[in-house]
Design an enzyme around this catalytic site. Structure first.
Site, mmCIF file in Angstrom:
data_model
loop_
_atom_site.group_PDB
_atom_site.id
_atom_site.type_symbol
_atom_site.label_atom_id
_atom_site.label_comp_id
_atom_site.label_asym_id
_atom_site.label_seq_id
_atom_site.Cartn_x
_atom_site.Cartn_y
_atom_site.Cartn_z
ATOM 1 N N HIS A 176 -29.069 -31.354 -23.267
ATOM 2 C CA HIS A 176 -27.998 -30.417 -22.941
ATOM 3 C C HIS A 176 -26.833 -30.677 -23.878
ATOM 4 O O HIS A 176 -26.545 -31.842 -24.209
ATOM 5 C CB HIS A 176 -27.549 -30.590 -21.483
ATOM 6 C CG HIS A 176 -26.677 -29.492 -20.980
ATOM 7 N ND1 HIS A 176 -25.311 -29.476 -21.204
ATOM 8 C CD2 HIS A 176 -26.960 -28.350 -20.296
ATOM 9 C CE1 HIS A 176 -24.796 -28.378 -20.655
ATOM 10 N NE2 HIS A 176 -25.765 -27.685 -20.109
ATOM 11 N N GLU A 183 -32.764 -26.022 -16.531
ATOM 12 C CA GLU A 183 -33.848 -25.061 -16.671
ATOM 13 C C GLU A 183 -35.201 -25.633 -16.236
ATOM 14 O O GLU A 183 -36.063 -24.902 -15.752
ATOM 15 C CB GLU A 183 -33.936 -24.571 -18.118
ATOM 16 C CG GLU A 183 -32.813 -23.638 -18.540
ATOM 17 C CD GLU A 183 -31.619 -24.398 -19.094
ATOM 18 O OE1 GLU A 183 -31.704 -25.653 -19.171
ATOM 19 O OE2 GLU A 183 -30.619 -23.759 -19.453
#
Length: 386
Positions: free
Chosen positions: A268, A321
Site C-alpha cells: 500500500h 483489496e
C-alpha cells in the site's frame, strides 16, 4: 502579484494541501479514523447510516436521530422517472466497461433531474441535502445498471431494509442472509473514507470550482475507474485463482517479481505496516469460513514470506483489496461489482469532502513547470492550400 513556485514530490506524496476535520490515515501506525473515532471500531459496532451521519454532521446519532436519518435515506433511494427510463440504454452503452461507467452519466442525469445547483450558490443545508440525495441514489443506480446489463429487470429499493441489506437485495433480488448483510456493511463502513486519495482529491478540486455535487462525484468516479486506484479487489481474487494452492505460491510469486509485475492485493502506498482494513476483513472472512478462506490465508503467508526475501526492508502485507475480494465473493457479489460496491460506500466520503471543501471559497489552482521548446519562437507561415 508574483506567486513563489514550490517544488513538491511527484504525485504530491506527503504534501499537505488543506486542513480537514473528516479523518486521517496514519500509515506508519497502521491506523485510520473518521472524525475522532477509529474507522475499524466504527465498522465493528455501528451501522453504515450512523457513520454516514457522523461524516456529514460531525457526530454519531443517538437511537432517535439514527432512525430518522435512516428513514430519510430510504426515502431518497428511488430513481427519478427520466433516469429510470434511460438506464437500459446506459447499461447497453456501457458494455464490458460495467456499471461504474454507466454511473458517471446516470448520476449526472440524476443530479439534473433533482435540480442540483452549483455548491457555490447554495447554503450549507442545501448542499448537504443534494449530497444526501446523491449518496442514496448511487446504490440504486449501480445495481440497476448491473441487472440491466445481464438482461434482468432492476429491483426497486426497500425502505424497510438498512443500507447494506438493501444494496444486496437490489443486486440479487433476494433478501440476504443477516451474516452476509452485516459482513458487507462492515466492509462498506471501512471504505467510506481514506485520506486524500486520487478520487477524493478530484472531488475536492471540482468542489473548489463551485460545481454542483453530481459534477464533483462524477469526477471522483472517473478517478476511481482507473486500475491503479479502484480495480484491485477482483484482481486480488484473480491472483488466488492463478496460484490455486498455497504450495504453488512460492514459485508463482518469484516468477511475477522477476518479471517486474505487481502482486495484486499486497502493499500500500501509505501503510508501512499491516493495513488495518485487511486485518478486520480477514477476521470477517474467517468468521464466514470455507475453502476460499483457507486458500487466502495460506497464500497470504507464503506470499509475504517470499516478498520479505525478495524485497528485504520493505513491509509488503495484504491490503484492503485482498480480503475484501474474499468477503464479497463469499457474500454472493459478482466480481464485476467489487469496485462499484466500493464506490457505493466511498461516495459518502467523497460527499463529506465536497461539503467541507465548499465552505472554502478558494479555488484549487496549482502550477506546472514548462519544459518544452523555449518561447517565443517565430510562427511559421502556413503552407499553400491543396
Amino acid at each position: 502579484m508574483t506567486v513563489t513556485q514550490i517544488d513538491v514530490p511527484k504525485g504530491l506524496a506527503g504534501v499537505v494541501v488543506t486542513d480537514t476535520a473528516l479523518g486521517d490515515v496514519r500509515g506508519g501506525e497502521g491506523f485510520y479514523h473518521y472524525r475522532q473515532f477509529s474507522a475499524v471500531e466504527l465498522a465493528a459496532s455501528r451501522s453504515f447510516e450512523d457513520v454516514w451521519h457522523l461524516m456529514f454532521h460531525g457526530e454519531l446519532p443517538d437511537a432517535k436521530a439514527s432512525a430518522a436519518f435512516a428513514d430519510r435515506v430510504a426515502e431518497l433511494r428511488p430513481l427519478p422517472g427520466i433516469v429510470r427510463d434511460l438506464l437500459p440504454e446506459l447499461a447497453r452503452a456501457g458494455g464490458t466497461a460495467g456499471p461504474l461507467a454507466g454511473l458517471r452519466t446516470a448520476l449526472a442525469l440524476a443530479g439534473a433531474a433533482h435540480g442540483f445547483r452549483p455548491v457555490y450558490d447554495l447554503t450549507t443545508a442545501e448542499r448537504a441535502e443534494d449530497a444526501l440525495t446523491a449518496c442514496a441514489l448511487v446504490p440504486t443506480l449501480l445495481t440497476a445498471l448491473h441487472r440491466l446489463a445481464h438482461g434482468l429487470e432492476p429491483v426497486e429499493p426497500r425502505a424497510d431494509l438498512p443500507h447494506a441489506a438493501n444494496y444486496l437485495y437490489m443486486l440479487t433480488g433476494r433478501e440476504p442472509e443477516p451474516r452476509h448483510a452485516r459482513a458487507v456493511e462492515r466492509y462498506l463502513v471501512s471504505t467510506i473514507d481514506h485520506g486524500f486519495n486520487a478520487s477524493t482529491f478530484t472531488a475536492r478540486v471540482i468542489a473548489s470550482a463551485g460545481a454542483d455535487v453530481a459534477a464533483c462525484l462524477t469526477g471522483a468516479i472517473g478517478a476511481l475507474s482507473g486500475p491503479l486506484h479502484g480495480g484491485a479487489p477482483s484482481r486480488a481474487l484473480d491472483t488466488l485463482d492463478a496460484i490455486g494452492t498455497p504450495e504453488r505460491a512460492d514459485a508463482w510469486v518469484r516468477e511475477q517479481v522477476h518479471a517486474g509485475r505487481r502482486i495484486m492485493g499486497f502493499g500500500h502506498p501509505v501503510y508501512r505496516t499491516e493495513d488495518p482494513r485487511s486485518r478486520m476483513l480477514k477476521e470477517i472472512a474467517l468468521e464466514l469460513g470455507g475453502p476460499l478462506v483457507d486458500l487466502a490465508v495460506g497464500v497470504e503467508d507464503r506470499v509475504e514470506t517470499v516478498l520479505a526475501e525478495l524485497k528485504p526492508g520493505r513491509e509488503l502485507h495484504t491490503n484492503v483489496e485482498y480480503y475484501a475480494g474474499v468477503v464479497m465473493e463469499l457474500c454472493g457479489l459478482p466480481r464485476e461489482m467489487f469496485t462499484p460496491t466500493f464506490a457505493s460506500a466511498r461516495v459518502v466520503g467523497w460527499s463529506a469532502n465536497v461539503l467541507e471543501q465548499a465552505e472554502d471559497s478558494k479555488i484549487i489552482r496549482p502550477a506546472a513547470r514548462y519544459v518544452g521548446p523555449p518561447p517565443p519562437q517565430p510562427v511559421p507561415a502556413a503552407g499553400p492550400s491543396l
